[in-house]
Design a protein around this motif. Structure first.
Motif, PDB file in Angstrom:
ATOM      1  N   PRO A  62       0.871  -1.441  -0.101  1.00 44.77           N
ATOM      2  CA  PRO A  62      -0.067   0.006   0.032  1.00 44.77           C
ATOM      3  C   PRO A  62       1.095   1.312  -0.033  1.00 44.77           C
ATOM      4  O   PRO A  62       0.425   2.568  -0.619  1.00 44.77           O
ATOM      5  CB  PRO A  62      -0.951  -0.193   1.394  1.00 44.77           C
ATOM      6  N   GLN A  63       2.193   1.169   0.584  1.00 42.86           N
ATOM      7  CA  GLN A  63       2.779   2.354   0.622  1.00 42.86           C
ATOM      8  C   GLN A  63       3.420   2.785  -0.736  1.00 42.86           C
ATOM      9  O   GLN A  63       3.858   3.907  -1.055  1.00 42.86           O
ATOM     10  CB  GLN A  63       4.074   2.333   1.650  1.00 42.86           C
ATOM     11  N   ASN A  64       3.480   1.650  -1.785  1.00 41.05           N
ATOM     12  CA  ASN A  64       4.157   1.869  -2.924  1.00 41.05           C
ATOM     13  C   ASN A  64       3.076   1.978  -4.155  1.00 41.05           C
ATOM     14  O   ASN A  64       3.705   2.219  -5.227  1.00 41.05           O
ATOM     15  CB  ASN A  64       5.176   0.796  -3.057  1.00 41.05           C
ATOM     16  N   SER A  65       1.816   2.084  -3.796  1.00 42.95           N
ATOM     17  CA  SER A  65       0.734   1.763  -4.747  1.00 42.95           C
ATOM     18  C   SER A  65      -0.258   2.773  -4.369  1.00 42.95           C
ATOM     19  O   SER A  65      -0.420   3.142  -3.331  1.00 42.95           O
ATOM     20  CB  SER A  65       0.365   0.492  -4.948  1.00 42.95           C
ATOM     21  N   ASP A  66      -0.977   3.230  -5.423  1.00 42.59           N
ATOM     22  CA  ASP A  66      -2.269   4.083  -5.362  1.00 42.59           C
ATOM     23  C   ASP A  66      -3.352   3.165  -5.024  1.00 42.59           C
ATOM     24  O   ASP A  66      -3.741   2.343  -6.077  1.00 42.59           O
ATOM     25  CB  ASP A  66      -2.519   4.914  -6.532  1.00 42.59           C
ATOM     26  N   TYR A  67      -3.737   3.010  -3.845  1.00 44.49           N
ATOM     27  CA  TYR A  67      -4.707   2.145  -3.477  1.00 44.49           C
ATOM     28  C   TYR A  67      -6.502   2.863  -3.715  1.00 44.49           C
ATOM     29  O   TYR A  67      -7.246   2.118  -3.285  1.00 44.49           O
ATOM     30  CB  TYR A  67      -4.659   1.588  -1.951  1.00 44.49           C
ATOM     31  N   SER A  68      -6.518   3.964  -4.178  1.00 49.31           N
ATOM     32  CA  SER A  68      -7.562   4.518  -4.332  1.00 49.31           C
ATOM     33  C   SER A  68      -8.408   3.796  -5.372  1.00 49.31           C
ATOM     34  O   SER A  68      -9.773   4.067  -5.051  1.00 49.31           O
ATOM     35  CB  SER A  68      -7.554   5.936  -4.772  1.00 49.31           C
ATOM     36  N   GLN A  69      -8.187   3.151  -6.019  1.00 49.92           N
ATOM     37  CA  GLN A  69      -9.085   2.445  -7.164  1.00 49.92           C
ATOM     38  C   GLN A  69      -8.901   0.939  -6.883  1.00 49.92           C
ATOM     39  O   GLN A  69      -9.286   0.213  -7.868  1.00 49.92           O
ATOM     40  CB  GLN A  69      -8.503   2.669  -8.501  1.00 49.92           C
ATOM     41  N   MET A  70      -8.658   0.523  -5.806  1.00 49.76           N
ATOM     42  CA  MET A  70      -8.477  -0.926  -5.481  1.00 49.76           C
ATOM     43  C   MET A  70      -9.775  -1.479  -5.661  1.00 49.76           C
ATOM     44  O   MET A  70      -9.580  -2.879  -6.198  1.00 49.76           O
ATOM     45  CB  MET A  70      -7.979  -1.274  -4.190  1.00 49.76           C
ATOM     46  N   ASP A  71     -10.934  -1.049  -5.404  1.00 53.84           N
ATOM     47  CA  ASP A  71     -12.203  -1.861  -5.575  1.00 53.84           C
ATOM     48  C   ASP A  71     -12.297  -2.213  -6.892  1.00 53.84           C
ATOM     49  O   ASP A  71     -12.413  -3.479  -7.523  1.00 53.84           O
ATOM     50  CB  ASP A  71     -13.469  -1.238  -5.021  1.00 53.84           C
ATOM     51  N   LYS A  72     -12.245  -1.397  -7.772  1.00 52.10           N
ATOM     52  CA  LYS A  72     -12.257  -1.232  -9.107  1.00 52.10           C
ATOM     53  C   LYS A  72     -11.202  -2.235  -9.855  1.00 52.10           C
ATOM     54  O   LYS A  72     -11.778  -3.129 -10.587  1.00 52.10           O
ATOM     55  CB  LYS A  72     -12.268   0.048  -9.811  1.00 52.10           C
ATOM     56  N   ILE A  73     -10.083  -2.164  -9.282  1.00 53.41           N
ATOM     57  CA  ILE A  73      -8.930  -3.018  -9.920  1.00 53.41           C
ATOM     58  C   ILE A  73      -9.136  -4.369  -9.557  1.00 53.41           C
ATOM     59  O   ILE A  73      -8.857  -5.274 -10.449  1.00 53.41           O
ATOM     60  CB  ILE A  73      -7.496  -2.508  -9.114  1.00 53.41           C
ATOM     61  N   THR A  74      -9.482  -4.803  -8.388  1.00 55.84           N
ATOM     62  CA  THR A  74      -9.612  -6.161  -7.650  1.00 55.84           C
ATOM     63  C   THR A  74     -11.119  -6.741  -8.306  1.00 55.84           C
ATOM     64  O   THR A  74     -11.040  -7.889  -8.869  1.00 55.84           O
ATOM     65  CB  THR A  74      -9.647  -6.148  -6.332  1.00 55.84           C
ATOM     66  N   ARG A  75     -11.991  -5.752  -8.611  1.00 53.36           N
ATOM     67  CA  ARG A  75     -13.062  -6.338  -9.086  1.00 53.36           C
ATOM     68  C   ARG A  75     -13.139  -6.848 -10.733  1.00 53.36           C
ATOM     69  O   ARG A  75     -13.442  -7.867 -11.072  1.00 53.36           O
ATOM     70  CB  ARG A  75     -14.405  -5.494  -8.979  1.00 53.36           C
ATOM     71  N   LYS A  76     -12.121  -6.010 -11.359  1.00 54.29           N
ATOM     72  CA  LYS A  76     -11.698  -6.225 -12.674  1.00 54.29           C
ATOM     73  C   LYS A  76     -10.923  -7.431 -12.820  1.00 54.29           C
ATOM     74  O   LYS A  76     -11.159  -8.306 -13.688  1.00 54.29           O
ATOM     75  CB  LYS A  76     -11.082  -5.094 -13.425  1.00 54.29           C
ATOM     76  N   ALA A  77     -10.154  -7.615 -11.883  1.00 54.62           N
ATOM     77  CA  ALA A  77      -9.173  -8.759 -11.767  1.00 54.62           C
ATOM     78  C   ALA A  77      -9.945 -10.329 -11.917  1.00 54.62           C
ATOM     79  O   ALA A  77      -9.444 -11.096 -12.241  1.00 54.62           O
ATOM     80  CB  ALA A  77      -8.312  -8.785 -11.022  1.00 54.62           C
ATOM     81  N   ILE A  78     -11.078 -10.067 -11.093  1.00 51.57           N
ATOM     82  CA  ILE A  78     -11.967 -11.311 -11.060  1.00 51.57           C
ATOM     83  C   ILE A  78     -12.856 -11.725 -11.994  1.00 51.57           C
ATOM     84  O   ILE A  78     -13.697 -12.640 -12.139  1.00 51.57           O
ATOM     85  CB  ILE A  78     -12.406 -11.755  -9.499  1.00 51.57           C
TER      86      ILE A  78
END
Length: 106
Positions: A62-78
């Protein structure tokens, strides 16, 4: 090879508070080193599996990445880039030899 069983409802990215969750039980196969890669899949119970091609070996810190879009990114991954593959049956001796080399993670 390491095998991790991930139950339905688990976060796709365990480090992210707003991660999407798996809609089914999945299994993650990982090589001992990142260069060996990983495969995340679910069984269809009919000799075929669904391979989640967009799940990384390891999610960024989390310290090295932008987690603001994580719901969208992880939903797209599955939901996107999921491939159904038929697994050809093999003889029991071959399967037993391979199974003895597997380390299970909990």
């Amino acid at each position: 090879m390491y095998v991790t069983k991930i139950p339905k409802g688990s976060k796709v990215n365990p480090q992210a508070q707003d991660s999407a969750v798996y809609k089914e039980d999945v299994v993650k196969l990982e090589a001992p080193m990142k260069a060996g890669g990983s495969v995340t899949y679910s069984s269809n119970g009919d000799g075929s599996i669904n391979v989640y091609n967009s799940i990384p070996y390891k999610w960024e810190n989390p310290q090295n990445s932008d987690y603001s879009q994580m719901d969208k990114i992880t939903r797209k991954a599955i939901e996107d880039n999921v491939e159904t593959i038929y697994i050809k049956p093999h003889d029991n001796k071959t399967v037993a030899k391979l199974a003895n080399k597997v380390k299970y993670n909990k």
